[in-house]
Enzyme design. Sequence first.
Site, short mmCIF file in Angstrom:
data_model
loop_
_atom_site.label_atom_id
_atom_site.label_comp_id
_atom_site.label_asym_id
_atom_site.label_seq_id
_atom_site.Cartn_x
_atom_site.Cartn_y
_atom_site.Cartn_z
N ASP A 174 0.87 -1.19 0.00
CA ASP A 174 0.00 0.00 0.00
C ASP A 174 0.89 1.23 0.00
O ASP A 174 1.75 1.37 0.87
CB ASP A 174 -0.90 -0.02 1.25
CG ASP A 174 -1.93 1.11 1.21
OD1 ASP A 174 -2.31 1.52 0.10
OD2 ASP A 174 -2.34 1.57 2.29
N GLU A 258 -1.71 -1.32 -5.71
CA GLU A 258 -2.90 -0.70 -6.28
C GLU A 258 -2.59 -0.09 -7.64
O GLU A 258 -1.47 0.31 -7.90
CB GLU A 258 -3.47 0.36 -5.33
CG GLU A 258 -2.51 1.47 -5.01
CD GLU A 258 -3.03 2.33 -3.86
OE1 GLU A 258 -4.01 3.03 -4.09
OE2 GLU A 258 -2.45 2.29 -2.77
N CYS A 325 -12.72 -4.41 6.12
CA CYS A 325 -12.15 -5.20 7.21
C CYS A 325 -11.59 -6.49 6.66
O CYS A 325 -12.32 -7.25 6.03
CB CYS A 325 -13.21 -5.48 8.26
SG CYS A 325 -12.62 -6.60 9.54
N CYS A 328 -13.75 -9.56 8.48
CA CYS A 328 -15.14 -9.88 8.19
C CYS A 328 -15.64 -9.27 6.89
O CYS A 328 -16.82 -9.39 6.54
CB CYS A 328 -16.04 -9.45 9.35
SG CYS A 328 -16.17 -7.66 9.50
N CYS A 344 -12.51 -2.12 13.14
CA CYS A 344 -13.74 -2.55 12.49
C CYS A 344 -14.91 -2.39 13.46
O CYS A 344 -14.87 -2.91 14.57
CB CYS A 344 -13.63 -4.00 12.04
SG CYS A 344 -15.13 -4.59 11.25
N ASP A 354 -2.60 1.41 7.25
CA ASP A 354 -1.85 1.14 6.01
C ASP A 354 -1.60 -0.35 5.83
O ASP A 354 -1.61 -0.88 4.72
CB ASP A 354 -0.52 1.90 6.01
CG ASP A 354 -0.75 3.41 5.98
OD1 ASP A 354 -1.72 3.84 5.32
OD2 ASP A 354 0.02 4.15 6.61
ZN LIG Z 1 -14.49 -6.75 10.79
#
Ligand SMILES: [Zn+2]
Length: 439
Positions: A174, A258, A325, A328, A344, A354
């Site tokens: 990143d 990216e 996240c 999840c 999260c 980062d």
């Molecule tokens: Zn999460």
Amino acid sequence: MPNGEQERDMRRFAGSARFVFNKALAMQKARYEQGEKKLGYFEICKSLTEWRNDPEAVWLSEAPVHTLQQSLKDLERSYTNFFAKRADFPRFKKRGQSDSFRYPDPKQIKLDQGNNRIFLPKLGWLRYRNSRNVLGSVRNVTISRSNGKWFASIQTQRQVEQPQAIESAPIGIDMGVTQFVAFNDGSFVAPLNSFKKHQQRLAKYQRRMARKIKFSSNWKKAKARVQKIQSDIANARKDFLHKTSTAISKNHAVVCMEDLQVRNMSKSAKGTVEKPGKNVRQKSGLNRAILDQGWFEFRRQLDYKVQWAGGKLVLVPAHYTSQTCPSCNHVLADNRLIQAEFLCVECGYENNADTVGAMNILERGLRLIACQASGAVMPPATGTRRGDPRSATTKSQPDFAAWPGPLQATQSNNSLDLPQLWCSWEAARSSSFCKCRES
Ligand SMILES: [Zn+2]
């Protein structure tokens, strides 16, 4: 290391190359304004012959014709890049800005590495200081001037064996401003910010230069000082980027990062009168930091260095990498409560922001590889988030989770077993996060 006569000739050849480039560009622009079609390379070469035959421009006929044709080829490439939306519209060249010319014919070039000398048409033998050994056969030579020094870049061709990729963990990167790069394993490379460091010194000497009478000898001295600082900055940055990209490509066969859009980044943050930009100050600061740090050059270096090492650079769309996240897959702007820490709101997963970005980039990169290996079409990103960030979860979030997962037995002539990479990584991920999910 040219002698006086050679240096004068090189200046003139560079000037002729620039003249031809600008004249051809002006011609194409005029044709465009009159609604005429753009001339192709061969047609415009005919004009070059006319220009060279003009008795008032004898100096033009003294420059090697091949180098002038190359200048026209460069203009052609600028147009192609413009039409392919890779670059801005070609600009007129100014004296002293990337002065250069290129000899395209290897038959006319002689390289005597043993005696550190090179023979170029209309210049003769030139002595040079060696930066590295030239491997393979010479294809072309570009002569350029930077900060008062002359350089010869020699492009060569040779056969190399298909490199065997090293066994290594795939890595996600990143890019950022506070850290130059963050890796998915939690490590960082701090930015060099060579420009920032030298900025004050540069500004001081630029002010001094402004106070001098233009073109006086003191003005010239001050100008040389400014150029020296600018070239110091450029060299420090180059060195930093090369060291960083070499270290990564030596240790990792699969690198995900990216997909930066050059055009979006360099576009003015101010926007237009009809469409004023938002957060102008932050964005222009970010754009400048990005250009200052050389992200695009870094990506370019990584791409070829990873390939040289038998690996692969994977570019992934970067939407929501910092808001998703990794545990999840919950996406919400609130997930990133403060700049440096990720928390999260759904499952309570915590990490450096980062690092989380790099983890998500790695995951997408490996998914992308799995997609490409199976021939599946990657689902398109369905747009960007607007207004309430919470609508992102339902409306415009690209559905990365819907990408095909692991694939069995895909034939690949590459030495990397890419689908296998995804399988093992996905398995490792599930086990590392199961505790977090339960809690
Ligand atoms: Zn999460």
